[in-house]
Design a protein around this motif. Structure first.
Motif, PDB file in Angstrom:
ATOM      1  N   GLU A   1      83.845  10.435   8.742  1.00 50.73           N
ATOM      2  CA  GLU A   1      82.479  10.188   8.259  1.00 50.73           C
ATOM      3  C   GLU A   1      81.386  10.647   9.214  1.00 50.73           C
ATOM      4  O   GLU A   1      80.263  10.909   8.784  1.00 50.73           O
ATOM      5  N   THR A   2      81.715  10.689  10.511  1.00 54.41           N
ATOM      6  CA  THR A   2      80.657  11.051  11.471  1.00 54.41           C
ATOM      7  C   THR A   2      80.912  12.407  12.134  1.00 54.41           C
ATOM      8  O   THR A   2      80.027  12.945  12.792  1.00 54.41           O
ATOM      9  N   GLY A   3      82.136  12.907  11.992  1.00 58.84           N
ATOM     10  CA  GLY A   3      82.477  14.176  12.638  1.00 58.84           C
ATOM     11  C   GLY A   3      82.744  14.005  14.126  1.00 58.84           C
ATOM     12  O   GLY A   3      82.895  14.985  14.850  1.00 58.84           O
ATOM     13  N   ARG A   4      82.777  12.766  14.599  1.00 57.89           N
ATOM     14  CA  ARG A   4      83.014  12.522  16.021  1.00 57.89           C
ATOM     15  C   ARG A   4      84.040  11.427  16.216  1.00 57.89           C
ATOM     16  O   ARG A   4      84.212  10.570  15.350  1.00 57.89           O
ATOM     17  N   ASN A   5      84.716  11.439  17.360  1.00 59.22           N
ATOM     18  CA  ASN A   5      85.626  10.338  17.693  1.00 59.22           C
ATOM     19  C   ASN A   5      84.814   9.140  18.143  1.00 59.22           C
ATOM     20  O   ASN A   5      83.806   9.295  18.839  1.00 59.22           O
ATOM     21  N   LEU A   6      85.271   7.943  17.762  1.00 58.36           N
ATOM     22  CA  LEU A   6      84.533   6.739  18.150  1.00 58.36           C
ATOM     23  C   LEU A   6      84.378   6.656  19.664  1.00 58.36           C
ATOM     24  O   LEU A   6      83.314   6.307  20.167  1.00 58.36           O
ATOM     25  N   GLU A   7      85.439   7.011  20.401  1.00 62.24           N
ATOM     26  CA  GLU A   7      85.396   6.924  21.863  1.00 62.24           C
ATOM     27  C   GLU A   7      84.227   7.724  22.439  1.00 62.24           C
ATOM     28  O   GLU A   7      83.511   7.257  23.311  1.00 62.24           O
ATOM     29  N   GLU A   8      84.052   8.962  21.925  1.00 59.98           N
ATOM     30  CA  GLU A   8      83.006   9.811  22.515  1.00 59.98           C
ATOM     31  C   GLU A   8      81.622   9.421  22.028  1.00 59.98           C
ATOM     32  O   GLU A   8      80.613   9.770  22.630  1.00 59.98           O
ATOM     33  N   ASP A   9      81.581   8.664  20.937  1.00 61.83           N
ATOM     34  CA  ASP A   9      80.306   8.244  20.351  1.00 61.83           C
ATOM     35  C   ASP A   9      79.823   6.926  20.933  1.00 61.83           C
ATOM     36  O   ASP A   9      78.664   6.562  20.761  1.00 61.83           O
ATOM     37  N   LEU A  10      80.727   6.206  21.585  1.00 62.98           N
ATOM     38  CA  LEU A  10      80.430   4.853  22.044  1.00 62.98           C
ATOM     39  C   LEU A  10      79.519   4.898  23.276  1.00 62.98           C
ATOM     40  O   LEU A  10      79.775   5.651  24.196  1.00 62.98           O
ATOM     41  N   PRO A  11      78.461   4.069  23.292  1.00 61.63           N
ATOM     42  CA  PRO A  11      77.616   4.031  24.500  1.00 61.63           C
ATOM     43  C   PRO A  11      78.458   3.687  25.729  1.00 61.63           C
ATOM     44  O   PRO A  11      79.446   2.940  25.625  1.00 61.63           O
ATOM     45  N   ALA A  12      78.052   4.203  26.885  1.00 62.61           N
ATOM     46  CA  ALA A  12      78.812   3.989  28.134  1.00 62.61           C
ATOM     47  C   ALA A  12      78.943   2.505  28.445  1.00 62.61           C
ATOM     48  O   ALA A  12      78.043   1.716  28.152  1.00 62.61           O
ATOM     49  N   GLY A  13      80.085   2.150  28.978  1.00 59.93           N
ATOM     50  CA  GLY A  13      80.273   0.782  29.473  1.00 59.93           C
ATOM     51  C   GLY A  13      80.852  -0.184  28.460  1.00 59.93           C
ATOM     52  O   GLY A  13      81.109  -1.337  28.795  1.00 59.93           O
ATOM     53  N   ILE A  14      81.057   0.269  27.219  1.00 62.90           N
ATOM     54  CA  ILE A  14      81.637  -0.633  26.214  1.00 62.90           C
ATOM     55  C   ILE A  14      83.151  -0.426  26.185  1.00 62.90           C
ATOM     56  O   ILE A  14      83.622   0.669  25.872  1.00 62.90           O
ATOM     57  N   PRO A  15      83.929  -1.477  26.524  1.00 60.57           N
ATOM     58  CA  PRO A  15      85.385  -1.305  26.425  1.00 60.57           C
ATOM     59  C   PRO A  15      85.797  -1.204  24.958  1.00 60.57           C
ATOM     60  O   PRO A  15      85.229  -1.886  24.107  1.00 60.57           O
ATOM     61  N   LEU A  16      86.756  -0.318  24.676  1.00 60.21           N
ATOM     62  CA  LEU A  16      87.235  -0.169  23.294  1.00 60.21           C
ATOM     63  C   LEU A  16      88.745  -0.384  23.280  1.00 60.21           C
ATOM     64  O   LEU A  16      89.495   0.365  23.902  1.00 60.21           O
ATOM     65  N   TYR A  17      89.197  -1.409  22.577  1.00 65.20           N
ATOM     66  CA  TYR A  17      90.615  -1.726  22.509  1.00 65.20           C
ATOM     67  C   TYR A  17      91.227  -1.147  21.241  1.00 65.20           C
ATOM     68  O   TYR A  17      90.571  -1.057  20.200  1.00 65.20           O
ATOM     69  N   ALA A  18      92.494  -0.805  21.344  1.00 68.50           N
ATOM     70  CA  ALA A  18      93.245  -0.377  20.167  1.00 68.50           C
ATOM     71  C   ALA A  18      93.797  -1.620  19.474  1.00 68.50           C
ATOM     72  O   ALA A  18      93.844  -2.709  20.061  1.00 68.50           O
ATOM     73  N   GLU A  19      94.244  -1.447  18.233  1.00 71.93           N
ATOM     74  CA  GLU A  19      94.633  -2.624  17.441  1.00 71.93           C
ATOM     75  C   GLU A  19      95.891  -3.322  17.969  1.00 71.93           C
ATOM     76  O   GLU A  19      96.145  -4.473  17.618  1.00 71.93           O
ATOM     77  N   ASP A  20      96.671  -2.635  18.813  1.00 69.17           N
ATOM     78  CA  ASP A  20      97.893  -3.275  19.328  1.00 69.17           C
ATOM     79  C   ASP A  20      97.719  -3.825  20.751  1.00 69.17           C
ATOM     80  O   ASP A  20      98.689  -4.253  21.381  1.00 69.17           O
ATOM     81  N   GLU A  21      96.497  -3.843  21.240  1.00 74.36           N
ATOM     82  CA  GLU A  21      96.255  -4.328  22.619  1.00 74.36           C
ATOM     83  C   GLU A  21      96.070  -5.842  22.653  1.00 74.36           C
ATOM     84  O   GLU A  21      94.963  -6.343  22.881  1.00 74.36           O
ATOM     85  N   PHE A  22      97.183  -6.550  22.450  1.00 75.32           N
ATOM     86  CA  PHE A  22      97.099  -8.014  22.358  1.00 75.32           C
ATOM     87  C   PHE A  22      96.792  -8.689  23.698  1.00 75.32           C
ATOM     88  O   PHE A  22      96.537  -9.882  23.732  1.00 75.32           O
TER      89      PHE A  22
END
Ligand code: FMN
Length: 191
Positions: A51-72
C-alpha cells in the motif's frame, strides 16, 4: 507530560488495508516525542509494502523498536511492562477474532490480551466490508471485554480536500481515545 503520559504506546500493524493510518500515527507520535513500541504481523509487513511502496522498517521514525509477531520475549508481552495502551491499526478480522476470543498465538494477540487484563486502553481499527455476523459478534465481544472498536470511517462534515484529510480524521479519533492532544482536526463546534 505526567507519569501516565510518559508511558509508551504500543502500535500494532496487521495485514488489513489501511497502512497509511499506521504511518500517520507513527509519525505524529514521534513528532510529539511520545514513546512507541511497534509490532507487525507477517501479513502486516506485506500489506504495508503493497500500500505504501515502502517497508515498514524503513518508514518508521528513528528510535521506535519494531517487534516481529513471534518475538514473545519483547517487553510488551508482559503486564509488568507498563504502557499507556495499545492501538491495532489497521486490524484484520483474524486478529480481531483472536483478541476477542483470548487467543495469544502471536505477540500482537498477547500484547492486546495484556492490555485487557491490566485494564489498559486497547483500540482496534478494524477493516473489512461488508461485515459478517462473525465479525460483528467478535466486535461486540471485544467491546464487552473493555476494548474500543474504532472503524476507519471518516466523516465529510469537515470538507476534506485531499486524502491526507481523511487519514487525519481517523488518526485524530485514535489520538482522542488515547488521550493525546492534537491539532489534526478541529472539534465540531456546532453550526
Ligand atoms: C492486499 C491485502 C489486503 C487485505 N486486506 C484485508 C482487510 O482489509 N481486512 C482483513 O481482515 N484482511 C485483509 N487481508 C487478509 C489478511 O492479511 C490475512 O487474513 C492475514 O492472515 C491476517 O493476518 P494478521 O491478522 O496476523 O495480520 C488482506 C490481504 C492482502 C494481501
Amino acid at each position: 507530560m505526567g507519569q501516565v503520559d510518559s508511558l509508551p504506546v504500543i502500535v500494532a500493524v496487521t495485514g488489513a488495508s489501511g497502512a497509511p493510518y499506521a504511518r500517520r500515527l507513527f509519525r505524529f507520535l514521534a513528532e510529539r516525542a511520545v514513546p512507541v513500541h511497534g509490532v507487525v504481523s507477517s501479513a502486516g509487513r506485506l500489506v504495508y509494502r503493497l500500500e505504501t511502496g515502502r517497508n515498514l522498517e524503513e518508514d518508521l521514525p528513528a528510535g521506535i523498536p519494531l517487534y516481529a509477531e513471534d518475538e514473545f520475549t519483547a517487553p510488551i508481552a508482559s503486564g509488568s511492562f507498563r504502557t499507556r495502551g495499545m492501538v491495532i491499526v489497521p486490524c484484520t478480522m483474524g486478529t480481531l477474532s483472536a483478541v476477542a476470543n483470548g487467543l495469544a498465538n502471536n505477540l500482537i494477540h498477547r500484547a492486546a490480551d495484556v492490555c485487557l487484563k491490566e485494564r489498559r486502553r486497547l483500540i482496534v481499527v478494524p477493516r473489512e466490508t461488508p461485515l459478517s455476523a462473525v465479525h460483528l459478534k467478535n466486535m461486540l465481544a471485544l467491546t464487552e471485554a473493555g476494548g474500543i472498536v474504532l472503524p476507519p470511517a471518516p466523516g465529510f462534515y469537515h470538507h476534506p480536500r485531499v486524502l491526507d484529510d481523511l487519514i487525519d480524521f481517523v488518526v485524530a479519533r485514535i489520538l482522542d481515545h488515547l488521550g493525546i492532544p492534537h491539532d489534526l482536526m478541529a472539534p465540531w463546534q456546532g453550526l
